[in-house]
Motif scaffolding. Structure first.
Motif, PDB file in Angstrom:
ATOM      1  N   ILE A  35       1.573  -1.189   0.173  1.00 28.31           N
ATOM      2  CA  ILE A  35       0.010  -0.068  -0.285  1.00 28.31           C
ATOM      3  C   ILE A  35       0.911   1.310  -0.029  1.00 28.31           C
ATOM      4  CG2 ILE A  35      -1.443   1.837   1.407  1.00 28.31           C
ATOM      5  CD1 ILE A  35      -2.392  -1.487   2.571  1.00 28.31           C
ATOM      6  N   LEU A  36       0.213   2.392  -1.183  1.00 29.39           N
ATOM      7  CA  LEU A  36       1.171   3.283  -0.781  1.00 29.39           C
ATOM      8  C   LEU A  36      -0.448   4.150  -0.131  1.00 29.39           C
ATOM      9  CD1 LEU A  36       3.697   5.539  -1.214  1.00 29.39           C
ATOM     10  CD2 LEU A  36       2.867   5.693  -3.322  1.00 29.39           C
ATOM     11  N   ASP A  37       0.329   5.256   0.301  1.00 30.38           N
ATOM     12  CA  ASP A  37      -1.323   6.230   0.768  1.00 30.38           C
ATOM     13  C   ASP A  37      -0.658   7.123   1.852  1.00 30.38           C
ATOM     14  OD1 ASP A  37      -3.730   6.407   1.266  1.00 30.38           O
ATOM     15  OD2 ASP A  37      -3.802   5.449   2.773  1.00 30.38           O
ATOM     16  N   VAL A  38      -1.884   8.357   1.758  1.00 26.17           N
ATOM     17  CA  VAL A  38      -1.243   9.579   3.198  1.00 26.17           C
ATOM     18  C   VAL A  38      -1.668   9.046   4.394  1.00 26.17           C
ATOM     19  CG1 VAL A  38      -1.541  11.972   3.034  1.00 26.17           C
ATOM     20  CG2 VAL A  38      -1.009  10.860   0.770  1.00 26.17           C
ATOM     21  N   VAL A  39      -0.909   9.473   5.444  1.00 28.81           N
ATOM     22  CA  VAL A  39      -1.423   9.369   6.733  1.00 28.81           C
ATOM     23  C   VAL A  39      -1.068  10.774   7.264  1.00 28.81           C
ATOM     24  CG1 VAL A  39      -0.055   6.759   6.771  1.00 28.81           C
ATOM     25  CG2 VAL A  39       0.932   7.964   7.369  1.00 28.81           C
ATOM     26  N   THR A  40      -1.605  10.111   8.863  1.00 28.44           N
ATOM     27  CA  THR A  40      -1.604  12.259   9.319  1.00 28.44           C
ATOM     28  C   THR A  40      -0.946  11.328  10.752  1.00 28.44           C
ATOM     29  OG1 THR A  40      -4.061  12.612   8.527  1.00 28.44           O
ATOM     30  CG2 THR A  40      -2.476  13.529  11.027  1.00 28.44           C
ATOM     31  N   VAL A  41       0.283  12.181  10.498  1.00 29.10           N
ATOM     32  CA  VAL A  41       1.421  12.618  11.827  1.00 29.10           C
ATOM     33  C   VAL A  41       0.685  13.267  13.121  1.00 29.10           C
ATOM     34  CG1 VAL A  41       3.395  12.114  12.200  1.00 29.10           C
ATOM     35  CG2 VAL A  41       2.663  11.610   9.860  1.00 29.10           C
ATOM     36  N   VAL A  42       0.847  12.713  13.396  1.00 28.50           N
ATOM     37  CA  VAL A  42       0.560  13.643  15.492  1.00 28.50           C
ATOM     38  C   VAL A  42       2.014  13.646  16.241  1.00 28.50           C
ATOM     39  CG1 VAL A  42      -0.636  14.186  17.295  1.00 28.50           C
ATOM     40  CG2 VAL A  42      -1.951  13.081  15.019  1.00 28.50           C
ATOM     41  N   THR A  43       2.467  14.431  16.324  1.00 30.61           N
ATOM     42  CA  THR A  43       3.752  14.301  17.178  1.00 30.61           C
ATOM     43  C   THR A  43       3.491  14.463  18.667  1.00 30.61           C
ATOM     44  OG1 THR A  43       4.190  16.996  16.830  1.00 30.61           O
ATOM     45  CG2 THR A  43       5.374  16.385  15.071  1.00 30.61           C
ATOM     46  N   PRO A  44       4.919  14.340  19.331  1.00 29.09           N
ATOM     47  CA  PRO A  44       3.919  14.127  20.995  1.00 29.09           C
ATOM     48  C   PRO A  44       3.797  15.564  21.671  1.00 29.09           C
ATOM     49  CG  PRO A  44       6.387  12.848  20.671  1.00 29.09           C
ATOM     50  CD  PRO A  44       5.310  14.103  19.044  1.00 29.09           C
ATOM     51  N   GLU A  45       4.050  17.041  21.251  1.00 30.65           N
ATOM     52  CA  GLU A  45       3.859  18.227  21.051  1.00 30.65           C
ATOM     53  C   GLU A  45       2.339  19.013  20.839  1.00 30.65           C
ATOM     54  OE1 GLU A  45       6.654  17.633  18.990  1.00 30.65           O
ATOM     55  OE2 GLU A  45       8.283  17.112  21.658  1.00 30.65           O
ATOM     56  N   GLY A  46       1.672  18.023  19.591  1.00 26.52           N
ATOM     57  CA  GLY A  46       0.452  18.255  19.247  1.00 26.52           C
ATOM     58  C   GLY A  46       0.539  18.784  18.137  1.00 26.52           C
ATOM     59  N   GLU A  47       2.186  19.050  16.976  1.00 24.71           N
ATOM     60  CA  GLU A  47       1.709  19.642  15.220  1.00 24.71           C
ATOM     61  C   GLU A  47       1.248  17.877  14.948  1.00 24.71           C
ATOM     62  OE1 GLU A  47       5.242  20.003  12.348  1.00 24.71           O
ATOM     63  OE2 GLU A  47       6.050  20.088  13.986  1.00 24.71           O
ATOM     64  N   VAL A  48       0.145  18.371  13.499  1.00 28.68           N
ATOM     65  CA  VAL A  48      -0.384  17.731  12.814  1.00 28.68           C
ATOM     66  C   VAL A  48       0.057  17.708  11.284  1.00 28.68           C
ATOM     67  CG1 VAL A  48      -2.247  16.735  12.310  1.00 28.68           C
ATOM     68  CG2 VAL A  48      -2.500  17.327  14.311  1.00 28.68           C
ATOM     69  N   PHE A  49       0.531  16.964  10.549  1.00 29.58           N
ATOM     70  CA  PHE A  49       0.672  16.733   9.312  1.00 29.58           C
ATOM     71  C   PHE A  49       0.719  15.910   8.642  1.00 29.58           C
ATOM     72  CE2 PHE A  49       4.580  16.219  11.753  1.00 29.58           C
ATOM     73  CZ  PHE A  49       5.285  14.917  11.043  1.00 29.58           C
ATOM     74  N   ASP A  50       0.896  16.116   7.454  1.00 33.46           N
ATOM     75  CA  ASP A  50       0.450  14.476   6.254  1.00 33.46           C
ATOM     76  C   ASP A  50       1.838  14.138   5.593  1.00 33.46           C
ATOM     77  OD1 ASP A  50      -2.321  14.514   6.676  1.00 33.46           O
ATOM     78  OD2 ASP A  50      -2.984  15.889   5.018  1.00 33.46           O
ATOM     79  N   ALA A  51       1.709  12.913   5.544  1.00 30.39           N
ATOM     80  CA  ALA A  51       3.393  12.046   5.020  1.00 30.39           C
ATOM     81  C   ALA A  51       2.657  11.380   3.877  1.00 30.39           C
ATOM     82  CB  ALA A  51       4.290  11.822   5.847  1.00 30.39           C
ATOM     83  N   VAL A  52       3.690  10.980   2.951  1.00 24.87           N
ATOM     84  CA  VAL A  52       3.477   9.733   2.431  1.00 24.87           C
ATOM     85  C   VAL A  52       4.072   8.473   3.162  1.00 24.87           C
ATOM     86  CG1 VAL A  52       3.514   8.598  -0.180  1.00 24.87           C
ATOM     87  CG2 VAL A  52       3.698  10.606  -0.163  1.00 24.87           C
ATOM     88  N   ALA A  53       3.358   7.404   3.461  1.00 35.57           N
ATOM     89  CA  ALA A  53       3.804   6.503   3.769  1.00 35.57           C
ATOM     90  C   ALA A  53       3.047   5.154   2.766  1.00 35.57           C
ATOM     91  CB  ALA A  53       2.843   5.700   5.847  1.00 35.57           C
ATOM     92  N   GLN A  54       4.165   3.968   2.938  1.00 35.16           N
ATOM     93  CA  GLN A  54       4.605   2.887   2.072  1.00 35.16           C
ATOM     94  C   GLN A  54       4.344   1.406   3.091  1.00 35.16           C
ATOM     95  OE1 GLN A  54       7.416   2.986  -0.685  1.00 35.16           O
ATOM     96  NE2 GLN A  54       8.947   3.414   1.398  1.00 35.16           N
TER      97      GLN A  54
END
Length: 110
Positions: A35-54
């Motif tokens: 699978i190749l998809d866009v996931v959402t990443v949440v840091t311990p500090e609360g920052e949220v961003f999207d990244a491509v994951a495989q």
């Protein structure tokens, strides 16, 4: 699209031919397809961003410390998550679509 939590990064390492690989890994579900998809990443500090994951089927070969002097090689297959950018760092949480979560974890975790 609503996303659900898939994993919390516990470790990361480079795999030849795969790139930056995130742990934990997962057992291989029946009928697995990469699978190749866009996931959402949440840091311990609360920052949220999207990244491509495989999410790829990977075969590991390693020496077993318990194998004795003959240094028996142990083989294992698992599904590993690799992020192409931005997601690497311990304790970051990865959120994916429900369909990706079901594909990676199986129907029992839907």
């Amino acid at each position: 699209m609503r996303k659900v939590e898939l994993l919390t990064i516990e470790d990361q390492f480079q795999l030849s031919g795969v790139g930056l690989t995130l742990a934990p890994d997962f057992p291989v579900p029946k009928g697995w397809e990469n699978i190749l998809d866009v996931v959402t990443v949440v840091t311990p500090e609360g920052e949220v961003f999207d990244a491509v994951a495989q999410f790829n089927l990977t075969h590991f070969n390693f020496r077993s410390a318990e194998a004795g002097i003959d240094r028996q090689t142990v083989a294992s297959s698992s599904v590993v998550a690799g992020c192409l950018e931005g997601a690497s760092s311990h304790r970051r949480r990865i959120f994916a679509s429900q369909s990706v979560r079901t594909s990676v974890l199986g129907e029992d975790f839907a």
